[in-house]
Design an enzyme around this catalytic site. Structure first.
Site, PDB file in Angstrom:
ATOM      1  N   TYR A 158       5.744   5.432  14.949  1.00  0.00           N
ATOM      2  CA  TYR A 158       4.486   4.876  15.030  1.00  0.00           C
ATOM      3  C   TYR A 158       3.535   6.045  15.491  1.00  0.00           C
ATOM      4  O   TYR A 158       2.298   6.231  14.715  1.00  0.00           O
ATOM      5  CB  TYR A 158       4.336   3.685  15.867  1.00  0.00           C
ATOM      6  CG  TYR A 158       3.304   2.673  16.052  1.00  0.00           C
ATOM      7  CD1 TYR A 158       2.792   2.145  14.499  1.00  0.00           C
ATOM      8  CD2 TYR A 158       2.088   2.961  17.033  1.00  0.00           C
ATOM      9  CE1 TYR A 158       1.518   1.290  14.840  1.00  0.00           C
ATOM     10  CE2 TYR A 158       1.071   2.130  16.907  1.00  0.00           C
ATOM     11  CZ  TYR A 158       0.818   1.329  15.756  1.00  0.00           C
ATOM     12  OH  TYR A 158      -0.529   0.830  15.730  1.00  0.00           O
ATOM     13  N   ILE A 177       0.611  -1.053  -0.030  1.00  0.00           N
ATOM     14  CA  ILE A 177      -0.063  -0.021   0.018  1.00  0.00           C
ATOM     15  C   ILE A 177       0.823   1.382   0.121  1.00  0.00           C
ATOM     16  O   ILE A 177       0.476   2.277  -0.010  1.00  0.00           O
ATOM     17  CB  ILE A 177      -0.816   0.040   1.366  1.00  0.00           C
ATOM     18  CG1 ILE A 177      -0.245  -0.209   2.468  1.00  0.00           C
ATOM     19  CG2 ILE A 177      -2.161  -1.062   0.815  1.00  0.00           C
ATOM     20  CD1 ILE A 177      -0.886   0.547   3.654  1.00  0.00           C
ATOM     21  N   ASN A 236      -6.339  -0.515   7.078  1.00  0.00           N
ATOM     22  CA  ASN A 236      -6.020  -1.312   8.417  1.00  0.00           C
ATOM     23  C   ASN A 236      -4.651  -1.503   8.373  1.00  0.00           C
ATOM     24  O   ASN A 236      -4.021  -1.631   9.358  1.00  0.00           O
ATOM     25  CB  ASN A 236      -6.563  -2.712   8.581  1.00  0.00           C
ATOM     26  CG  ASN A 236      -6.195  -3.622   9.455  1.00  0.00           C
ATOM     27  OD1 ASN A 236      -6.318  -3.237  10.680  1.00  0.00           O
ATOM     28  ND2 ASN A 236      -5.559  -4.651   8.935  1.00  0.00           N
TER      29      ASN A 236
HETATM   30  P1  NAD Z   1      -0.429  -7.414  11.949  1.00  0.00           P
HETATM   31  O1  NAD Z   1       0.796  -7.097  11.682  1.00  0.00           O
HETATM   32  O2  NAD Z   1      -0.959  -8.603  12.784  1.00  0.00           O
HETATM   33  O3  NAD Z   1      -1.281  -7.433  10.489  1.00  0.00           O
HETATM   34  C1  NAD Z   1      -0.909  -6.300   9.550  1.00  0.00           C
HETATM   35  C2  NAD Z   1      -1.151  -7.021   8.212  1.00  0.00           C
HETATM   36  O4  NAD Z   1      -0.699  -5.721   7.276  1.00  0.00           O
HETATM   37  C3  NAD Z   1      -0.213  -7.960   7.837  1.00  0.00           C
HETATM   38  O5  NAD Z   1      -0.782  -8.964   7.061  1.00  0.00           O
HETATM   39  C4  NAD Z   1       0.885  -7.338   7.025  1.00  0.00           C
HETATM   40  O6  NAD Z   1       1.327  -8.394   5.898  1.00  0.00           O
HETATM   41  C5  NAD Z   1       0.185  -6.347   6.418  1.00  0.00           C
HETATM   42  N1  NAD Z   1       0.926  -5.265   5.812  1.00  0.00           N
HETATM   43  C6  NAD Z   1       1.972  -4.697   6.379  1.00  0.00           C
HETATM   44  N2  NAD Z   1       2.535  -3.813   5.560  1.00  0.00           N
HETATM   45  C7  NAD Z   1       1.886  -3.803   4.532  1.00  0.00           C
HETATM   46  C8  NAD Z   1       1.890  -3.003   3.219  1.00  0.00           C
HETATM   47  N3  NAD Z   1       2.990  -2.278   3.041  1.00  0.00           N
HETATM   48  N4  NAD Z   1       0.856  -3.019   2.214  1.00  0.00           N
HETATM   49  C9  NAD Z   1       0.006  -4.097   2.483  1.00  0.00           C
HETATM   50  N5  NAD Z   1      -0.174  -4.808   3.549  1.00  0.00           N
HETATM   51  C10 NAD Z   1       0.876  -4.988   4.591  1.00  0.00           C
HETATM   52  O7  NAD Z   1      -0.944  -6.280  12.672  1.00  0.00           O
HETATM   53  P2  NAD Z   1      -2.299  -6.006  13.565  1.00  0.00           P
HETATM   54  O8  NAD Z   1      -2.006  -5.992  15.074  1.00  0.00           O
HETATM   55  O9  NAD Z   1      -3.399  -6.800  13.072  1.00  0.00           O
HETATM   56  O10 NAD Z   1      -2.805  -4.361  13.070  1.00  0.00           O
HETATM   57  C11 NAD Z   1      -3.525  -3.900  12.122  1.00  0.00           C
HETATM   58  C12 NAD Z   1      -3.679  -2.447  12.406  1.00  0.00           C
HETATM   59  O11 NAD Z   1      -4.052  -2.346  13.759  1.00  0.00           O
HETATM   60  C13 NAD Z   1      -2.347  -1.536  12.305  1.00  0.00           C
HETATM   61  O12 NAD Z   1      -2.764  -0.448  11.331  1.00  0.00           O
HETATM   62  C14 NAD Z   1      -1.942  -1.362  13.648  1.00  0.00           C
HETATM   63  O13 NAD Z   1      -1.050  -0.259  13.708  1.00  0.00           O
HETATM   64  C15 NAD Z   1      -3.329  -1.342  14.289  1.00  0.00           C
HETATM   65  N6  NAD Z   1      -3.177  -1.412  15.844  1.00  0.00           N
HETATM   66  C16 NAD Z   1      -2.784  -2.536  16.184  1.00  0.00           C
HETATM   67  C17 NAD Z   1      -3.101  -2.858  17.712  1.00  0.00           C
HETATM   68  C18 NAD Z   1      -2.732  -3.906  18.162  1.00  0.00           C
HETATM   69  O14 NAD Z   1      -2.638  -4.224  19.813  1.00  0.00           O
HETATM   70  N7  NAD Z   1      -2.521  -5.145  17.514  1.00  0.00           N
HETATM   71  C19 NAD Z   1      -3.316  -1.622  18.260  1.00  0.00           C
HETATM   72  C20 NAD Z   1      -3.461  -0.416  17.763  1.00  0.00           C
HETATM   73  C21 NAD Z   1      -3.532  -0.321  16.602  1.00  0.00           C
END
Ligand code: NAD
Length: 249
Positions: free
Chosen positions: A152, A62, A88
């Site tokens: 971040y 992305i 996401n």
């Molecule tokens: P994760 O790492 O488990 O999953 C993220 C997914 O995004 C992965 O499948 C990865 O391959 C994909 N990805 C990474 N870079 C990419 C790119 N350049 N293009 C396309 N796809 C890409 O993360 P998660 O914990 O499921 O987090 C999802 C979202 O929620 C993120 O934006 C994260 O910042 C946010 N978030 C997560 C938490 C948490 O506690 N897990 C808390 C706050 C916010």
């Protein structure tokens, strides 16, 4: 299960695992057809097999404009339109200021902030032409500030500002732009954290435990639906109350 998204076309980035996969499942269960996007195309096959809806899987980074625009063209060729965009996909590369490399700064900003900007730009003409659309950006409670996460927090703070500005800019086209700010959620991303960091975060959590990916998916489904038509430019914190302030015991 509610069917608020019957036959809507939803693009979910980072759908291969964690929160994105849960969002995909929830939107599908509410009737949406899905475009699943991930840089790791292999993991999309597992998720799409679990969904009882029409699915298009696209491997794309992305943060690359050409890949994002090609992905949206593919979505329109397959389904005719895009009704919902869930930005996401996100990454962490944590470190205290002195040790944070330029590459860690650039990469996090590219994926977490530039990526959603490109995706919004790519769907804009379509949503404008149909005079409707829902965009939900996944930010983080860390946008308020979090030690060791300069890159971040800045990326998510930027995404909050992007959300609020696009909400103003796109409202005239009946496009809603909102954000969900997850707190501490059990996912591969948080499981990859050092144990000490995880325990410190749990001590600061009012609920004393992490949230689930389904908690986030439910909020995204709501903001993607007609139930949220007059909600625009809002940041919905789904964090068990952590954003309310410091926890002193
Ligand atoms: P994760 O790492 O488990 O999953 C993220 C997914 O995004 C992965 O499948 C990865 O391959 C994909 N990805 C990474 N870079 C990419 C790119 N350049 N293009 C396309 N796809 C890409 O993360 P998660 O914990 O499921 O987090 C999802 C979202 O929620 C993120 O934006 C994260 O910042 C946010 N978030 C997560 C938490 C948490 O506690 N897990 C808390 C706050 C916010």
């Amino acid at each position: 299960m509610l069917k608020r998204l019957q036959d809507k076309i939803a693009v979910v980035t980072g759908a291969g695992q964690g929160i994105g996969a849960a969002i995909a499942k929830r939107l599908a269960s509410e009737g949406a057809k899905l475009v699943l996007v991930d840089i790791n195309e292999e993991c999309l096959a597992n998720i799409s097999g679990e969904l009882d809806t029409e699915v298009l899987c696209v491997g794309a980074d992305i943060s690359k404009k050409s890949q994002v625009f090609a992905m949206i063209e593919q979505a329109k060729d397959t389904f005719g339109t895009v009704d919902i965009l869930v930005n996401n996909a996100g990454i962490i590369r944590d470190g205290f200021l002195a040790k944070l490399s330029e590459d860690d700064w650039d990469k996090v900003l590219e994926v977490n902030l530039k990526g959603p900007f490109l995706c919004c730009q790519a769907v804009f003409d379509t949503m404008k032409a149909q005079n409707s659309g829902k965009i939900v950006n996944i930010v983080s409670r860390s946008w308020l500030g979090n030690i060791g996460q300069t890159n971040y927090s800045a990326s998510k703070g930027g995404l909050v500002s992007l959300t609020r500005t696009l909400a103003l800019e796109l409202a005239r086209f009946q496009i809603n732009v909102n954000a969900v700010a997850p707190g501490l959620i059990e996912t591969p991303m948080t499981r990859s954290m050092p144990t000490e960091a995880r325990e410190r975060l749990l001590r600061m959590q009012p609920t004393g435990k992490m949230g689930s990916v389904d908690d986030i998916a439910a909020a995204v489904a709501f903001l993607s639906s007609h139930d949220a038509t007059f909600i625009n430019g809002q940041i919905l914190h789904v964090d068990g109350g952590k954003s309310c302030g410091l926890l002193s015991l």
